[in-house]
Motif scaffolding. Structure first.
Motif, PDB file in Angstrom:
ATOM      1  N   GLY A 225       3.312  -2.558 159.524  1.00 59.96           N
ATOM      2  CA  GLY A 225       2.028  -2.133 159.350  1.00 59.96           C
ATOM      3  C   GLY A 225       1.928  -1.430 157.941  1.00 59.96           C
ATOM      4  O   GLY A 225       2.507  -1.892 157.063  1.00 59.96           O
ATOM      5  N   TRP A 226       0.672  -0.706 158.218  1.00 63.12           N
ATOM      6  CA  TRP A 226       0.329  -0.163 156.386  1.00 63.12           C
ATOM      7  C   TRP A 226       1.251   1.186 156.241  1.00 63.12           C
ATOM      8  O   TRP A 226       1.005   2.474 156.655  1.00 63.12           O
ATOM      9  CB  TRP A 226      -1.145   0.313 156.874  1.00 63.12           C
ATOM     10  N   SER A 227       2.593   0.904 155.729  1.00 61.66           N
ATOM     11  CA  SER A 227       3.478   2.131 155.680  1.00 61.66           C
ATOM     12  C   SER A 227       4.417   1.832 154.273  1.00 61.66           C
ATOM     13  O   SER A 227       4.321   0.882 153.649  1.00 61.66           O
ATOM     14  CB  SER A 227       4.232   2.049 156.858  1.00 61.66           C
ATOM     15  N   PRO A 228       5.052   2.985 153.740  1.00 61.89           N
ATOM     16  CA  PRO A 228       5.878   2.835 152.682  1.00 61.89           C
ATOM     17  C   PRO A 228       7.007   1.812 153.022  1.00 61.89           C
ATOM     18  O   PRO A 228       7.465   1.021 152.037  1.00 61.89           O
ATOM     19  CB  PRO A 228       6.528   4.273 152.587  1.00 61.89           C
ATOM     20  N   THR A 229       7.402   1.584 154.574  1.00 60.81           N
ATOM     21  CA  THR A 229       8.421   0.583 154.843  1.00 60.81           C
ATOM     22  C   THR A 229       7.872  -0.794 154.407  1.00 60.81           C
ATOM     23  O   THR A 229       8.621  -1.563 153.822  1.00 60.81           O
ATOM     24  CB  THR A 229       8.817   0.779 156.226  1.00 60.81           C
ATOM     25  N   THR A 230       6.556  -0.872 154.726  1.00 57.37           N
ATOM     26  CA  THR A 230       6.292  -2.490 154.069  1.00 57.37           C
ATOM     27  C   THR A 230       6.031  -2.577 152.829  1.00 57.37           C
ATOM     28  O   THR A 230       6.542  -3.609 152.139  1.00 57.37           O
ATOM     29  CB  THR A 230       4.641  -2.588 154.563  1.00 57.37           C
ATOM     30  N   LEU A 231       5.797  -1.480 151.892  1.00 49.50           N
ATOM     31  CA  LEU A 231       5.904  -1.442 150.410  1.00 49.50           C
ATOM     32  C   LEU A 231       7.181  -1.964 150.112  1.00 49.50           C
ATOM     33  O   LEU A 231       7.424  -2.524 149.187  1.00 49.50           O
ATOM     34  CB  LEU A 231       5.566  -0.245 149.990  1.00 49.50           C
ATOM     35  N   ALA A 232       8.149  -1.106 150.522  1.00 46.40           N
ATOM     36  CA  ALA A 232       9.732  -1.574 150.312  1.00 46.40           C
ATOM     37  C   ALA A 232       9.990  -2.863 150.320  1.00 46.40           C
ATOM     38  O   ALA A 232      10.626  -3.492 149.989  1.00 46.40           O
ATOM     39  CB  ALA A 232      10.336  -0.402 150.981  1.00 46.40           C
ATOM     40  N   TRP A 233       9.653  -3.415 151.739  1.00 47.83           N
ATOM     41  CA  TRP A 233      10.212  -4.779 152.054  1.00 47.83           C
ATOM     42  C   TRP A 233       9.551  -5.867 151.213  1.00 47.83           C
ATOM     43  O   TRP A 233       9.944  -6.746 150.966  1.00 47.83           O
ATOM     44  CB  TRP A 233      10.281  -5.106 153.544  1.00 47.83           C
ATOM     45  N   CYS A 234       8.066  -5.498 150.853  1.00 42.97           N
ATOM     46  CA  CYS A 234       7.480  -6.306 150.078  1.00 42.97           C
ATOM     47  C   CYS A 234       8.074  -6.385 148.699  1.00 42.97           C
ATOM     48  O   CYS A 234       8.408  -7.544 147.987  1.00 42.97           O
ATOM     49  CB  CYS A 234       6.023  -5.923 149.856  1.00 42.97           C
TER      50      CYS A 234
END
Length: 292
Positions: free
Chosen positions: A128-137
């Motif tokens: 989803g729209w989260s810091p986790t997504t930013l990290a894995w991107c």
């Protein structure tokens, strides 16, 4: 799955297209930037040591980095305009050829853009729209870049592997990944030391170098992102796929000079597979393939 989630994932995928376009620049230029830096350092050392004729200062080279000079066709020097540099669409509009001289443009450019977009989309769909997504991107972008640089040049630049390692540890501390910080630290140490031990064991036994130090750092980074428990599945998958590709290339007489295949792309592939499906599924796939 809601329409909002799909829209967010699609937006992140579009961002991936743009990032993928930039990754093409990094893949092409970073190794050349490193070579220029090494050449300048060697020339400066030779001059300081009195090994170079004359006493004139080493002339600074023209700027060459990720921004300058502007992208040009390597065949004719045609400067690429902004509308010729829109990810994927410009390639299709130009039918894969330079607008200036008609030289064919490698299909790898849009493929990198699409692959990055697909990975970003998958991250957004999962987290989803989260810091986790930013990290894995960010993790995905780094591995795409390392894969192609290593395949082209057998280099795994510290400028990418070391920040990737520290980012994995930081993401664990901030709980942006599901890996406990202690497991991330142990994973980083175990990843580096395991390949370091293999390297020296192989060198002492054969007198040859079986891999480079960049592989140690990349595996350490993967240990930081996934924890020490994921190291065995990742290295097994990388080894199996690497052996299959290497045998295939040997049979097709496509091995490069020296008869080697860089290992970094397969480590990176194992890391991306672990991100998308998880280390457990990797082990199941390996056992299934081997009939175990």
């Amino acid at each position: 799955m809601t329409g909002s989630m799909l829209a967010d994932a699609a937006l992140v995928g579009v961002l991936g297209l743009l990032i993928g376009s930039f990754l093409n620049v990094v893949i092409h230029r970073l190794p050349r930037m490193m070579e220029r830096q090494w050449a300048a350092e060697c020339a400066q050392y030779a001059q300081d040591a009195g090994l170079a004729p004359g006493s004139a200062a080493v002339a600074p080279a023209e700027p060459f980095n990720l921004v300058k000079p502007r992208s040009r066709c390597p065949a004719c020097g045609h400067q690429i305009r902004w509308y010729e540099n829109i990810p994927v669409f410009s390639y299709l509009a130009l039918r894969g050829r330079c607008a200036g001289c008609g030289t064919r443009i490698s299909a790898r450019y849009p493929l990198v853009e699409l692959a990055t977009a697909g990975l970003f989309y998958a991250c957004a769909m999962r987290w989803g729209w989260s810091p986790t997504t930013l990290a894995w991107c960010g993790f995905s972008a780094a591995l795409v870049t390392l894969t192609l640089i290593d395949w082209d040049t057998t280099l795994l630049p510290d400028d990418i592997t070391l920040p990737l390692l520290w980012a994995g540890l930081l993401a664990a501390v901030l709980h942006w990944t599901a890996v406990p910080p202690v497991d991330a630290v142990i994973g980083a140490a175990a990843g580096y030391l395991s390949l370091w031990a293999v390297y020296w064991g192989f060198k002492l036994a054969t007198g040859k170098e079986g891999m480079g130090y960049g592989d140690f750092k990349l595996f350490a980074a993967l240990g930081a992102w996934f924890g020490w428990q994921a190291l065995v599945p990742i290295i097994l998958m990388a080894s199996v796929i690497g052996a299959i590709v290497g045998i295939g290339m040997k049979l097709a007489s496509n091995l490069r000079e020296g008869k080697y295949v860089p290992f970094g792309p397969f480590l990176a592939g194992g890391g991306l597979a672990a991100m998308l499906w998880g280390p457990g599924r990797i082990m199941q796939a390996i056992f299934s393939t081997l009939g175990l």
